[in-house]
Design an enzyme around this catalytic site. Sequence first.
Site, PDB file in Angstrom:
ATOM      1  CG  ASP A 122      -2.253  -1.820   8.043  1.00 35.38           C
ATOM      2  OD1 ASP A 122      -2.829  -1.805   6.942  1.00 35.38           O
ATOM      3  OD2 ASP A 122      -2.824  -2.156   9.098  1.00 35.38           O
ATOM      4  CD  GLU A 123      -4.027  -3.112   2.464  1.00 36.50           C
ATOM      5  OE1 GLU A 123      -3.787  -2.708   1.307  1.00 36.50           O
ATOM      6  OE2 GLU A 123      -5.174  -3.360   2.874  1.00 36.50           O
TER       7      GLU A 123
END
Length: 199
Positions: A122-123
């Site tokens: 989720d980066e």
Amino acid sequence: SHLEVRISPVRDPGGEIVHFVAILRDVTEKKRVEERLQHLAHHDHLTSLPNRKLLMDRLNLALARARRYTAPLAVLFIDLDGFKPINDTLGHAAGDDVLVTVSERLRALVRASDTVARLGGDEFAVLTVVENENESLLPIAQHIQNCFAQQVEIGGHTVDCSASVGVAVARLKAGKPRCADLVFAPVLWKSSPHCSEGY
């Protein structure tokens, strides 16, 4: 279409070239596969955003340009908050839909010259050249904050998205510019639909 051409000389018994033979082969499918593999090597398979490798390539080029044209640059690192509960409660397919929606929103708000990349999980990261570091980074982060203030509709469910945004700015020294010339600025933006200030 792509054609591969091979031309071979034909000689007579005395060794003189009398004519040539050309063999044409359609390699369109081969080229398509090569281009697809090249794309997969440099882009995230889910969002089609540049991956970490392509981001680092573009960052090195940007650092070189920044030194040559004295143009400040920055990388904004974006980490989604509360993403794991989405996967746990709605399933990984819903989580993937959230990541795709987020990537589309990020891509829509940056300039064509900027790079939005998915680093993994989720980066995300945004590589941008700014005119004035002190004046321009805050508006960029605020645009990202507004991006995450919008809820995401996934399979009949409404999902709140929020993110933490960190910033690294270029510190150009004498000599060849390197990725190590980036230093983290003492700034962390907290983007949340429940936090009106966003810091």
